[in-house]
Design a protein around this motif. Structure first.
Motif, PDB file in Angstrom:
ATOM      1  N   ALA A 100      -3.834  -0.927  -1.764  1.00  0.00           N
ATOM      2  CA  ALA A 100      -4.175   0.468  -1.507  1.00  0.00           C
ATOM      3  C   ALA A 100      -3.040   1.331  -2.018  1.00  0.00           C
ATOM      4  N   VAL A 101      -3.325   2.613  -2.230  1.00  0.00           N
ATOM      5  CA  VAL A 101      -2.322   3.592  -2.630  1.00  0.00           C
ATOM      6  C   VAL A 101      -2.647   4.895  -1.925  1.00  0.00           C
ATOM      7  N   GLY A 102      -1.614   5.504  -1.353  1.00  0.00           N
ATOM      8  CA  GLY A 102      -1.792   6.833  -0.788  1.00  0.00           C
ATOM      9  C   GLY A 102      -1.211   7.867  -1.713  1.00  0.00           C
ATOM     10  N   LEU A 103      -1.847   9.004  -1.860  1.00  0.00           N
ATOM     11  CA  LEU A 103      -1.370  10.095  -2.702  1.00  0.00           C
ATOM     12  C   LEU A 103      -1.089  11.296  -1.828  1.00  0.00           C
ATOM     13  N   SER A 104       0.070  11.900  -2.014  1.00  0.00           N
ATOM     14  CA  SER A 104       0.459  13.017  -1.151  1.00  0.00           C
ATOM     15  C   SER A 104       1.124  14.112  -1.960  1.00  0.00           C
ATOM     16  N   SER A 105       0.824  15.343  -1.576  1.00  0.00           N
ATOM     17  CA  SER A 105       1.502  16.485  -2.197  1.00  0.00           C
ATOM     18  C   SER A 105       2.712  16.912  -1.383  1.00  0.00           C
ATOM     19  N   VAL A 135       7.688  12.451  -9.137  1.00  0.00           N
ATOM     20  CA  VAL A 135       6.925  11.325  -8.587  1.00  0.00           C
ATOM     21  C   VAL A 135       7.900  10.453  -7.801  1.00  0.00           C
ATOM     22  N   ALA A 136       7.580  10.216  -6.512  1.00  0.00           N
ATOM     23  CA  ALA A 136       8.445   9.385  -5.657  1.00  0.00           C
ATOM     24  C   ALA A 136       7.558   8.478  -4.815  1.00  0.00           C
ATOM     25  N   VAL A 137       8.090   7.301  -4.484  1.00  0.00           N
ATOM     26  CA  VAL A 137       7.286   6.279  -3.811  1.00  0.00           C
ATOM     27  C   VAL A 137       7.965   5.839  -2.522  1.00  0.00           C
ATOM     28  N   VAL A 138       7.162   5.784  -1.474  1.00  0.00           N
ATOM     29  CA  VAL A 138       7.614   5.232  -0.200  1.00  0.00           C
ATOM     30  C   VAL A 138       6.802   3.964   0.045  1.00  0.00           C
ATOM     31  N   PHE A 139       7.513   2.854   0.260  1.00  0.00           N
ATOM     32  CA  PHE A 139       6.820   1.578   0.432  1.00  0.00           C
ATOM     33  C   PHE A 139       6.180   1.482   1.819  1.00  0.00           C
ATOM     34  N   HIS A 140       4.932   0.974   1.812  1.00  0.00           N
ATOM     35  CA  HIS A 140       4.230   0.587   3.027  1.00  0.00           C
ATOM     36  C   HIS A 140       3.526  -0.733   2.746  1.00  0.00           C
ATOM     37  N   ALA A 141       3.522  -1.578   3.774  1.00  0.00           N
ATOM     38  CA  ALA A 141       2.784  -2.823   3.637  1.00  0.00           C
ATOM     39  C   ALA A 141       1.295  -2.525   3.748  1.00  0.00           C
ATOM     40  N   ALA A 142       0.506  -3.326   3.058  1.00  0.00           N
ATOM     41  CA  ALA A 142      -0.944  -3.153   3.091  1.00  0.00           C
ATOM     42  C   ALA A 142      -1.471  -3.472   4.480  1.00  0.00           C
ATOM     43  N   ASP A 143      -2.498  -2.756   4.890  1.00  0.00           N
ATOM     44  CA  ASP A 143      -3.089  -2.904   6.226  1.00  0.00           C
ATOM     45  C   ASP A 143      -4.357  -3.733   6.121  1.00  0.00           C
ATOM     46  N   GLY A 144      -4.490  -4.771   6.993  1.00  0.00           N
ATOM     47  CA  GLY A 144      -5.693  -5.589   7.020  1.00  0.00           C
ATOM     48  C   GLY A 144      -5.360  -7.039   6.797  1.00  0.00           C
ATOM     49  N   ASP A 145      -6.411  -7.814   6.471  1.00  0.00           N
ATOM     50  CA  ASP A 145      -6.247  -9.246   6.217  1.00  0.00           C
ATOM     51  C   ASP A 145      -6.411  -9.527   4.724  1.00  0.00           C
ATOM     52  N   LYS A 146      -5.893 -10.686   4.339  1.00  0.00           N
ATOM     53  CA  LYS A 146      -5.941 -11.081   2.928  1.00  0.00           C
ATOM     54  C   LYS A 146      -7.303 -11.673   2.602  1.00  0.00           C
ATOM     55  N   ALA A 156       0.874  -1.175   0.000  1.00  0.00           N
ATOM     56  CA  ALA A 156       0.000   0.000   0.000  1.00  0.00           C
ATOM     57  C   ALA A 156       0.910   1.224   0.000  1.00  0.00           C
ATOM     58  N   PRO A 157       1.611   1.489  -1.124  1.00  0.00           N
ATOM     59  CA  PRO A 157       2.632   2.522  -1.161  1.00  0.00           C
ATOM     60  C   PRO A 157       2.039   3.932  -1.035  1.00  0.00           C
ATOM     61  N   MET A 158       2.889   4.826  -0.574  1.00  0.00           N
ATOM     62  CA  MET A 158       2.540   6.241  -0.563  1.00  0.00           C
ATOM     63  C   MET A 158       3.256   6.886  -1.754  1.00  0.00           C
ATOM     64  N   VAL A 159       2.505   7.566  -2.583  1.00  0.00           N
ATOM     65  CA  VAL A 159       3.055   8.184  -3.784  1.00  0.00           C
ATOM     66  C   VAL A 159       3.063   9.691  -3.596  1.00  0.00           C
ATOM     67  N   HIS A 160       4.251  10.262  -3.604  1.00  0.00           N
ATOM     68  CA  HIS A 160       4.413  11.703  -3.448  1.00  0.00           C
ATOM     69  C   HIS A 160       4.463  12.345  -4.838  1.00  0.00           C
TER      70      HIS A 160
END
Length: 975
Positions: free
Chosen positions: A915-920, A936-947, A888-892
């Motif tokens: 999921a994907v987060g978008l940030s300015s 455009v830059a990406v910070v990795f995050h693991a997805a939150d929740g169950d499969k 669930a990466p955050m995309v700056h």
């Protein structure tokens, strides 16, 4: 799986198809061939054209020769033709293709002669009609073999009714076309040097010549000056003891020398020998004339160690100069060579090689002959060499000696002439030279230039048939046609044919053989070729001949009593001689437009072809002879378009040769891979240049084929139960689907434009890239989730509508290339006895599918997606995640417009993440980025929740729905 976990696999909309990944083309392709023949696909297309207003398109087949198994060049040629015909048909034309064969000529005759020799028979002892029947039978056998080999490549056409140049009607038309040359006065008998094959004992045209390295004797021969131009003048006195030196690579032509040519534009000098080696054939005090640029080299060849240039010799001093033949006055020659050898000027003389003087034997050289024609000296021609390249009995010293033996190897003539020159002290140097030399492309043996009576078509004489729109002579008509009537693919073909026709001599029509269409004409007994009544021009005689040919074929000309049969009651047979030479087979094939395009119901409405398609060698062959023939009989070119392709080479770029073991036989490729792989190799290649083929290239072609097959399999599996009621209008589709429609509209234009221009490589690359990059690696990758996991949602219905649209376009776009595979794909979805993709047209694509603004938006989306997928690949390589759905990466995003744009799409679906987060906000220093996608830059995050146990997304709502272990979307699909 835990006790609480359920198996939701059966609830997914997984692809369902029996379309196999392993094609099995070698085994399965024959079944499709049989099916097409059974349901009559080609004939049904012709019937369809009768009921619809389809514009005709005729590709006229250049006839292959019926005397052996197909090679890879044949396959390339016929596959290209097939792709033209099929693509034109599927774009709405009535595309016709009548395959044909060239059946007359020397190679077949040669084979029958070999069979006779093996049986101890002499061809000349066999009645000519019986011999011709043997040739016909031989050709018929190879036509049947080649027909099946061509059909196996998936070539469509009227295989049950091909054209053959040996059909009775064809032979009658060829004779009729020849009679037009006879009646318009362009036919004449002349005696001039022609390229002659001593092995095959016949004249050859330029189209029958190929050039190979050959080792020739070279000699430097001094001619004594008997009379100087300024006899009595002081400046000429020092030339009376000089000798004019010539250089030649054909010593055997010296006995036929009649003049020496010089060029007034060159600078010549008089040279005095001051010193020699012991072995030299020169002596101190000798005087020789050379072009200054070549003098030093020539004297060195003569082992002269020192020399003095006495003075410049002006061109005017050669005007009127007379030399002696080297054999003049020799004992035993009986005065045979005691004639004047004049000095003559000629523009063909250069100082690039030789001596600056050219030995001139008008019976054995084109330039030599032209010099004598210019001076009206044709009475000085010699006839010293016979049809086996032997010196005739009247030639002293050399009678019976051959230039070449019956196998094309060097005979004794050259060395005998050299030895006699040594005896006459008429040679100052000798050597050997490897150079490019004309050979017969059939026997592969060297040819000679030999003066012999032949029949010619005059290409600069006004035809006088009233068809003067494009010129009054054959040459004028041809050159005008090339520039005004014909489209050339590639354009370089125009330049090549234009230059050849611009410079060519008159057309040699006659051959001294038996298997072919005869020159159906008669000559007046006792008349000379220059007499106005030398040739019989009688319409009634012509019609009688043609009627016999229609009923019996050209054999009628050779039957006993043929002359009386054709002439009696019209003219006195005793006053006329029957000509028994046959026509150049290039006249046969050049006439095919008349008995195929003009005469057949499935030919061409105006008797012209939309396209002639052959290899680049046919600029001197079929393109050339067809142009000359048609310009002589109908006043213009027989074609509106000409396409030329290159030759086939091995993987290293070497010419294929059985002796080198680097040939690739079509039959072997078909057995190993299937014909579609061979066809795909053609489509992927740039046919305008030489094409390489070999095991590694074919392996790469097969790999590309498998990727394309994967794409078609996905389409079939996802459309298994698609119904018309599922269809969604474009206006109601999500953006991603409308983007696909935009790409289809773009590609449809590219495909149609490419097929119209015969750009098969461009078409295939565009379609292949679309299928593998835009579809498999992007659109299919994104929409698999919706296709497999959605219920009956608008999104899934829209995606399947697009897949259906894709199916109909991809199958028809690719059907001209992959004829078997696209039929397999089509029948997998639309089975039925009468079903075939080859009965379809490429569907019309609405112009309003084009949406440049949407395309620009999704180009930016895809660029941002690349950064995300590249960032996730880093995590996958580091084994942080196994699949992108675990992220669930955050995309700056620095650009506000791009941020808003990405927020307007479901970007997590586009990136195939949970999921994907978008940030300015500014990106952290350690954020992942790509240099070519700034901002455009990406910070990795693991997805939150169950499969989710059904779609495998990791989401917070998993386990909170009616169905255990699934997300809300899957819960709705299960309800």
């Amino acid at each position: 799986m835990s006790a609480e976990t359920q198996d939701y696999k059966d609830t997914l909309n997984l692809p369902r198809t029996e379309f196999p990944m392993r094609a099995g083309l070698p085994q399965r392709e024959p079944d499709w061939l049989a099916r097409w023949e059974r349901i009559g696909v080609y004939d049904r297309l012709r019937d369809k054209a009768k009921t619809t207003a389809r514009q005709p398109f005729t590709l006229h087949d250049g006839p292959p020769y019926a005397n052996g198994h197909l090679h890879i060049g044949h396959a390339l040629n016929k596959i290209l033709k097939d792709m033209v015909v099929r693509s034109q048909q599927m774009m709405g034309r009535d595309a016709r293709y009548i395959p044909g064969w060239d059946c007359h000529g020397l190679p077949i005759e040669w084979k029958i002669e070999e069979q006779y020799r093996a049986k101890g028979l002499d061809k000349d002892d066999v009645p000519v009609v019986d011999f011709r029947q043997e040739c016909r039978k031989f050709a018929e056998g190879w036509v049947e073999i080649q027909r099946e080999e061509f059909k196996r490549l998936g070539i469509t056409g009227t295989w049950d009714k091909p054209y053959l140049t040996m059909d009775f009607h064809a032979e009658a038309v060829i004779a009729a076309e020849f009679q037009k040359f006879l009646m318009t006065g362009t036919l004449y008998q002349g005696s001039k040097p022609v390229m002659w094959s001593p092995v095959e004992k016949t004249a050859l045209a330029e189209a029958e010549i190929e050039y190979h390295e050959h080792k020739s004797h070279t000699i430097w021969v001094p001619f004594r000056i008997r009379k100087t131009a300024g006899e009595g003048a002081q400046e000429a006195s020092d030339l009376r003891n000089a000798r004019v030196v010539i250089w030649t690579t054909t010593p055997w032509t010296i006995p036929s020398n009649k003049a020496i040519a010089y060029n007034p534009k060159l600078t010549y000098g008089l040279y005095h020998v001051d010193g020699t080696q012991d072995e030299s054939w020169t002596s101190i005090g000798d005087l020789y004339l050379f072009a200054d640029a070549l003098a030093e080299e020539c004297l060195a060849k003569a082992r002269v160690t020192a020399f003095t240039r006495i003075r410049t010799v002006a061109a005017a001093e050669f005007d009127g100069m007379i030399c002696d033949h080297p054999f003049n006055g020799m004992d035993g020659a009986n005065g045979f060579w005691d004639y004047d050898v004049p000095m003559i000027d000629g523009d063909h003389v250069t100082d690039e090689a030789g001596t600056g003087f050219v030995h001139t034997a008008p019976s054995h050289g084109a330039d030599d002959f032209d010099c004598f024609v210019k001076r009206n000296w044709l009475d000085r021609m010699t006839h010293n060499v016979g049809e086996e390249s032997e010196f005739l009995p009247h030639v002293p010293f050399f009678a019976g000696l051959k230039v070449l033996d019956h196998k094309g190897k060097e005979g004794k003539a050259n060395t005998a002439v050299i030895e006699k020159l040594v005896e006459a002290k008429a040679i100052i140097a000798r050597g050997q030279l490897k150079h490019s030399y004309p050979h017969s492309w059939r026997s592969k043996a060297p040819v000679i230039f030999r003066n012999t009576p032949q029949w010619f078509a005059a290409i600069d004489k006004p035809v006088g048939d009233g068809q003067d729109t494009y010129g009054t002579t054959i040459r004028q008509r041809a050159l005008t046609s090339i520039d005004q009537l014909v489209t050339w693919t590639p354009q370089t073909g125009r330049n090549r044919l234009y230059s050849m026709i611009e410079a060519r001599p008159d057309w040699v029509l006659s051959r001294q053989r038996a298997w072919g269409v005869p020159l159906t004409c008669f000559t007046k007994v006792g008349a000379l070729p220059t007499d106005p009544d030398f040739l019989l021009r009688n319409i009634d005689v012509n019609e009688r001949i043609l009627a016999a040919f229609e009923a019996e074929g050209a054999d009628a000309w050779y039957k006993d009593g043929a002359k009386e049969r054709f002439l009696s009651g019209i003219v006195n047979p005793a006053e006329w001689n029957k000509v028994d030479d046959i026509l150049d087979v290039w006249f046969d094939s050049g006439s095919t437009h008349a008995f195929v395009l003009r005469d057949r119901a499935d030919g061409s409405e105006d008797g012209l072809a939309d396209l002639y398609l052959e290899g680049t060698d046919q600029h001197r062959g079929w393109f050339h002879s067809s142009m000359l023939q048609a310009c002589g009989t109908r006043g213009r070119a027989p074609y509106r378009g000409v396409l030329t392709h290159g030759f086939t080479l091995d993987e290293k770029g070497n010419k294929m040769s059985k002796s080198l073991g680097n040939t690739v036989a079509p039959e072997q490729v078909v057995k190993q891979y299937g014909a579609d792989i061979l066809r795909l190799w053609v489509a992927q290649s740039d046919y305008t240049a030489d094409l390489r083929i070999g095991p590694e290239i074919l392996k790469g072609t097969a790999d590309g084929y498998r990727r394309l097959r994967n794409t078609m399999r996905f389409l079939l599996g996802s459309l298994a139960d698609f119904r018309e009621s599922d269809r969604v209008e474009p206006a109601d589709m999500p953006e991603l689907e409308r983007w696909v429609l935009h790409r289809l509209a773009e590609l449809d234009s590219r495909v149609r434009t490419g097929y119209a221009a015969y750009d098969f490589q461009g078409v295939f690359q565009a379609v292949f890239n679309f299928a593998t990059v835009d579809l498999s690696a992007f659109y299919f990758d994104i929409r698999k989730d919706a296709l497999y996991c959605d219920g009956d949602t608008p999104r899934r219905r829209a995606a399947r509508t697009v897949l259906d649209i894709l199916f109909h376009r991809l199958t028809t776009w690719l059907a001209p290339v992959l004829v078997f595979t696209m039929e397999e794909v089509w029948l997998e979805r639309f089975p039925g006895e009468d079903s075939s993709v080859h009965l379809q047209d490429i569907p019309a694509t609405p112009a309003d599918w084009l949406d440049a603004e949407l395309a620009a938006k999704w180009a930016r989306v895809r660029s941002a997606r690349r950064v995300v997928t590249a960032a996730l690949e880093v995590q996958r390589t580091a084994k942080v995640i196994g699949a992108s759905l675990e992220a669930a990466p955050m995309v700056h995003v620095a650009d506000a417009d791009l941020l808003e744009l990405l927020g307007s799409v479901v970007f997590e679906d586009v990136c195939i993440t949970s999921a994907v987060g978008l940030s300015s906000a500014p990106a952290p220093d350690d954020a992942f980025s790509l240099p070519d996608v700034p901002g455009v830059a990406v910070v990795f995050h693991a997805a939150d929740g169950d499969k989710c146990e059904r779609c495998w997304k990791i989401l917070p709502d998993v386990g909170r729905n009616a169905h255990p272990g699934v997300c809300g979307r899957c819960d709705a699909a299960l309800t």
